[in-house]
Design a protein around this motif. Structure first.
Motif, PDB file in Angstrom:
ATOM      1  N   ALA A   3       0.835  -1.207   0.000  1.00 27.01           N
ATOM      2  CA  ALA A   3       0.000   0.000   0.000  1.00 27.01           C
ATOM      3  C   ALA A   3       0.866   1.252   0.000  1.00 27.01           C
ATOM      4  O   ALA A   3       0.570   2.226  -0.704  1.00 27.01           O
ATOM      5  CB  ALA A   3      -0.930   0.000   1.212  1.00 27.01           C
ATOM      6  N   ALA A   4       1.934   1.248   0.790  1.00 23.37           N
ATOM      7  CA  ALA A   4       2.833   2.404   0.834  1.00 23.37           C
ATOM      8  C   ALA A   4       3.525   2.597  -0.512  1.00 23.37           C
ATOM      9  O   ALA A   4       3.680   3.736  -0.989  1.00 23.37           O
ATOM     10  CB  ALA A   4       3.862   2.228   1.944  1.00 23.37           C
ATOM     11  N   ALA A   5       3.943   1.493  -1.138  1.00 22.61           N
ATOM     12  CA  ALA A   5       4.590   1.589  -2.454  1.00 22.61           C
ATOM     13  C   ALA A   5       3.614   2.126  -3.491  1.00 22.61           C
ATOM     14  O   ALA A   5       3.970   2.961  -4.335  1.00 22.61           O
ATOM     15  CB  ALA A   5       5.114   0.217  -2.869  1.00 22.61           C
ATOM     16  N   GLU A   6       2.348   1.683  -3.410  1.00 19.61           N
ATOM     17  CA  GLU A   6       1.332   2.155  -4.340  1.00 19.61           C
ATOM     18  C   GLU A   6       1.055   3.651  -4.136  1.00 19.61           C
ATOM     19  O   GLU A   6       0.888   4.404  -5.098  1.00 19.61           O
ATOM     20  CB  GLU A   6       0.045   1.357  -4.146  1.00 19.61           C
ATOM     21  CG  GLU A   6      -1.062   1.707  -5.114  1.00 19.61           C
ATOM     22  CD  GLU A   6      -2.321   0.891  -4.888  1.00 19.61           C
ATOM     23  OE1 GLU A   6      -3.380   1.302  -5.407  1.00 19.61           O
ATOM     24  OE2 GLU A   6      -2.257  -0.146  -4.182  1.00 19.61           O
ATOM     25  N   TRP A   7       1.016   4.078  -2.873  1.00 21.35           N
ATOM     26  CA  TRP A   7       0.788   5.494  -2.571  1.00 21.35           C
ATOM     27  C   TRP A   7       1.901   6.354  -3.157  1.00 21.35           C
ATOM     28  O   TRP A   7       1.651   7.384  -3.776  1.00 21.35           O
ATOM     29  CB  TRP A   7       0.706   5.679  -1.059  1.00 21.35           C
ATOM     30  CG  TRP A   7       0.579   7.111  -0.625  1.00 21.35           C
ATOM     31  CD1 TRP A   7       1.592   7.945  -0.227  1.00 21.35           C
ATOM     32  CD2 TRP A   7      -0.623   7.891  -0.557  1.00 21.35           C
ATOM     33  NE1 TRP A   7       1.095   9.188   0.088  1.00 21.35           N
ATOM     34  CE2 TRP A   7      -0.265   9.182  -0.108  1.00 21.35           C
ATOM     35  CE3 TRP A   7      -1.960   7.626  -0.825  1.00 21.35           C
ATOM     36  CZ2 TRP A   7      -1.201  10.204   0.074  1.00 21.35           C
ATOM     37  CZ3 TRP A   7      -2.896   8.635  -0.641  1.00 21.35           C
ATOM     38  CH2 TRP A   7      -2.508   9.902  -0.202  1.00 21.35           C
ATOM     39  N   ARG A   8       3.145   5.927  -2.983  1.00 14.97           N
ATOM     40  CA  ARG A   8       4.285   6.718  -3.470  1.00 14.97           C
ATOM     41  C   ARG A   8       4.363   6.743  -4.986  1.00 14.97           C
ATOM     42  O   ARG A   8       4.951   7.657  -5.565  1.00 14.97           O
ATOM     43  CB  ARG A   8       5.580   6.159  -2.891  1.00 14.97           C
ATOM     44  CG  ARG A   8       5.709   6.350  -1.389  1.00 14.97           C
ATOM     45  CD  ARG A   8       7.098   5.995  -0.879  1.00 14.97           C
ATOM     46  NE  ARG A   8       7.165   6.163   0.557  1.00 14.97           N
ATOM     47  CZ  ARG A   8       6.975   5.180   1.443  1.00 14.97           C
ATOM     48  NH1 ARG A   8       6.733   3.945   1.009  1.00 14.97           N
ATOM     49  NH2 ARG A   8       7.051   5.415   2.732  1.00 14.97           N
ATOM     50  N   ALA A   9       3.789   5.761  -5.631  1.00 14.41           N
ATOM     51  CA  ALA A   9       3.832   5.715  -7.099  1.00 14.41           C
ATOM     52  C   ALA A   9       2.709   6.503  -7.736  1.00 14.41           C
ATOM     53  O   ALA A   9       2.712   6.722  -8.946  1.00 14.41           O
ATOM     54  CB  ALA A   9       3.776   4.262  -7.570  1.00 14.41           C
ATOM     55  N   GLY A  10       1.733   6.951  -6.941  1.00 14.85           N
ATOM     56  CA  GLY A  10       0.561   7.605  -7.488  1.00 14.85           C
ATOM     57  C   GLY A  10       0.652   9.123  -7.505  1.00 14.85           C
ATOM     58  O   GLY A  10       1.652   9.725  -7.105  1.00 14.85           O
ATOM     59  N   TYR A  11      -0.429   9.727  -7.986  1.00 23.64           N
ATOM     60  CA  TYR A  11      -0.570  11.185  -8.008  1.00 23.64           C
ATOM     61  C   TYR A  11      -1.616  11.562  -6.972  1.00 23.64           C
ATOM     62  O   TYR A  11      -2.817  11.341  -7.166  1.00 23.64           O
ATOM     63  CB  TYR A  11      -0.974  11.655  -9.413  1.00 23.64           C
ATOM     64  CG  TYR A  11      -1.543  13.058  -9.472  1.00 23.64           C
ATOM     65  CD1 TYR A  11      -0.786  14.159  -9.062  1.00 23.64           C
ATOM     66  CD2 TYR A  11      -2.839  13.287  -9.946  1.00 23.64           C
ATOM     67  CE1 TYR A  11      -1.319  15.453  -9.118  1.00 23.64           C
ATOM     68  CE2 TYR A  11      -3.368  14.571 -10.013  1.00 23.64           C
ATOM     69  CZ  TYR A  11      -2.602  15.644  -9.592  1.00 23.64           C
ATOM     70  OH  TYR A  11      -3.119  16.916  -9.637  1.00 23.64           O
ATOM     71  N   HIS A  12      -1.149  12.121  -5.848  1.00 27.88           N
ATOM     72  CA  HIS A  12      -2.018  12.483  -4.731  1.00 27.88           C
ATOM     73  C   HIS A  12      -1.723  13.931  -4.327  1.00 27.88           C
ATOM     74  O   HIS A  12      -0.743  14.201  -3.622  1.00 27.88           O
ATOM     75  CB  HIS A  12      -1.789  11.552  -3.539  1.00 27.88           C
ATOM     76  CG  HIS A  12      -1.955  10.099  -3.862  1.00 27.88           C
ATOM     77  ND1 HIS A  12      -3.192   9.518  -4.041  1.00 27.88           N
ATOM     78  CD2 HIS A  12      -1.037   9.114  -4.054  1.00 27.88           C
ATOM     79  CE1 HIS A  12      -3.031   8.235  -4.322  1.00 27.88           C
ATOM     80  NE2 HIS A  12      -1.744   7.969  -4.337  1.00 27.88           N
ATOM     81  N   PRO A  13      -2.534  14.891  -4.775  1.00 29.65           N
ATOM     82  CA  PRO A  13      -2.288  16.293  -4.409  1.00 29.65           C
ATOM     83  C   PRO A  13      -2.400  16.515  -2.902  1.00 29.65           C
ATOM     84  O   PRO A  13      -3.313  15.999  -2.256  1.00 29.65           O
ATOM     85  CB  PRO A  13      -3.394  17.044  -5.156  1.00 29.65           C
ATOM     86  CG  PRO A  13      -3.811  16.135  -6.257  1.00 29.65           C
ATOM     87  CD  PRO A  13      -3.664  14.755  -5.711  1.00 29.65           C
ATOM     88  N   VAL A  14      -1.469  17.280  -2.353  1.00 36.15           N
ATOM     89  CA  VAL A  14      -1.541  17.722  -0.960  1.00 36.15           C
ATOM     90  C   VAL A  14      -1.390  19.243  -0.910  1.00 36.15           C
ATOM     91  O   VAL A  14      -0.993  19.814   0.106  1.00 36.15           O
ATOM     92  CB  VAL A  14      -0.484  17.025  -0.068  1.00 36.15           C
ATOM     93  CG1 VAL A  14      -0.785  15.544   0.070  1.00 36.15           C
ATOM     94  CG2 VAL A  14       0.923  17.235  -0.610  1.00 36.15           C
TER      95      VAL A  14
END
Length: 299
Positions: free
Chosen positions: A57-68
């Motif tokens: 899940a962490a690897a998937e999060w880092r590979a994605g586009y998630h605006p903050v």
């Protein structure tokens, strides 16, 4: 774990909660229950960090586009006057021109020194509709006279990114209002379930990550019969776990069934970087929503 809440701001907003939620909340419980809840929350934060660190899940999060950071950027210099600011807050826009065709279905998000990511695009018409929920020309409004394709830079969970954007021309402004035209990646399925039986509330939203990454600002909830919100932070090599609790618990028969919002800034030992920012109670990334729709009442 240490509380690093360097400042907090009460917000003019109330959130109705269920009777069960209030009974478990910090505002109206006993001191003994509150202390027990704090210990349980600290244990929970460690469990969340252990579940996420090194996980798919962490690897998937880092590979994605998630605006903050804000996916809407106002014209250079900001909005002119209180009427325009109110119109933007109310999402009151009037369209006085043609919007271009949607264009390509996909485009790329790029990061300096990182691999680009192809994501679906939103057309100008759909993008405009997310800006403009009302169209009342008898109240303060912003007038859109056209739009064109362009790009903008915004903050993501992987750092600053350049993304395709729609550039909306506003009547009376020399520079456009920009809105990101890329659909964010779907958050990964958390490797841990939400907590049960721990008093208090999940974090409401992420407001901002400081430019140097050494502090984060969130909106936390607290009850009507306590001294406000506090946020603990547990930092590991792969995650930053935030745990919201309440201060100065008071027993009172006058508690209302309402949660109050409070803006809290938490200092970190080192920059967030690509670590996942997590809510201890939900076990999920803290959702970014910014402060649009909330007004500060004091500091």
């Amino acid at each position: 774990m240490r509380i690093r809440a360097s400042r907090s701001v009460s917000l003019l907003a109330g959130v109705a909660v269920s009777a069960a939620g209030l009974a478990a909340s910090s505002g109206c419980g006993s001191q003994k229950a509150a202390e027990s809840g704090t210990d349980a929350l600290a244990d929970r934060a460690r469990q969340v960090a252990a579940a996420w660190d090194g996980s798919p899940a962490a690897a998937e999060w880092r590979a994605g586009y998630h605006p903050v950071g804000e996916v809407v950027q106002l014209p250079r210099g900001g909005l002119q006057g209180q009427a325009d600011k109110q119109a933007y807050e109310d999402q009151n826009f009037i369209l006085r021109g043609e919007l271009p065709d949607p264009g390509p279905k996909d485009s790329q998000v790029t990061w300096p020194g990182g691999n680009p990511l192809t994501r679906p695009l939103v057309g100008a018409d759909e993008s405009y509709k997310t800006l403009a929920s009302t169209h009342n020309n008898k109240k303060p409004h912003l007038t859109v006279t056209g739009a064109k394709r362009g790009e903008m830079t915004l903050v993501t969970s992987r750092g600053p990114a350049t993304v395709p954007a729609w550039l909306f021309t506003l009547h009376g402004y020399a520079s456009p209002l920009k809105q990101a035209a890329v659909i964010p990646s779907k958050p990964p399925r958390p490797p841990i379930r939400p907590a049960r039986g721990i008093p208090g509330y999940p974090l409401n939203r992420l407001v901002q990550i400081a430019a140097d990454g050494r502090s984060v600002t969130v909106v936390a909830l607290h009850g009507a019969c306590d001294g406000g919100s506090a946020v603990d932070v547990l930092e590991t090599h792969g995650s930053v776990v935030l745990s919201a609790s309440t201060k100065d618990h008071k027993d009172s028969g006058n508690c209302t069934k309402q949660a109050k919002m409070q803006q809290v800034t938490v200092k970190l030992d080192r920059p967030v970087g690509d670590r996942v920012l997590l809510d201890a109670r939900t076990g999920q990334p803290v959702p970014y929503k910014g402060l649009r729709g909330l007004s500060a009442s004091g500091s």
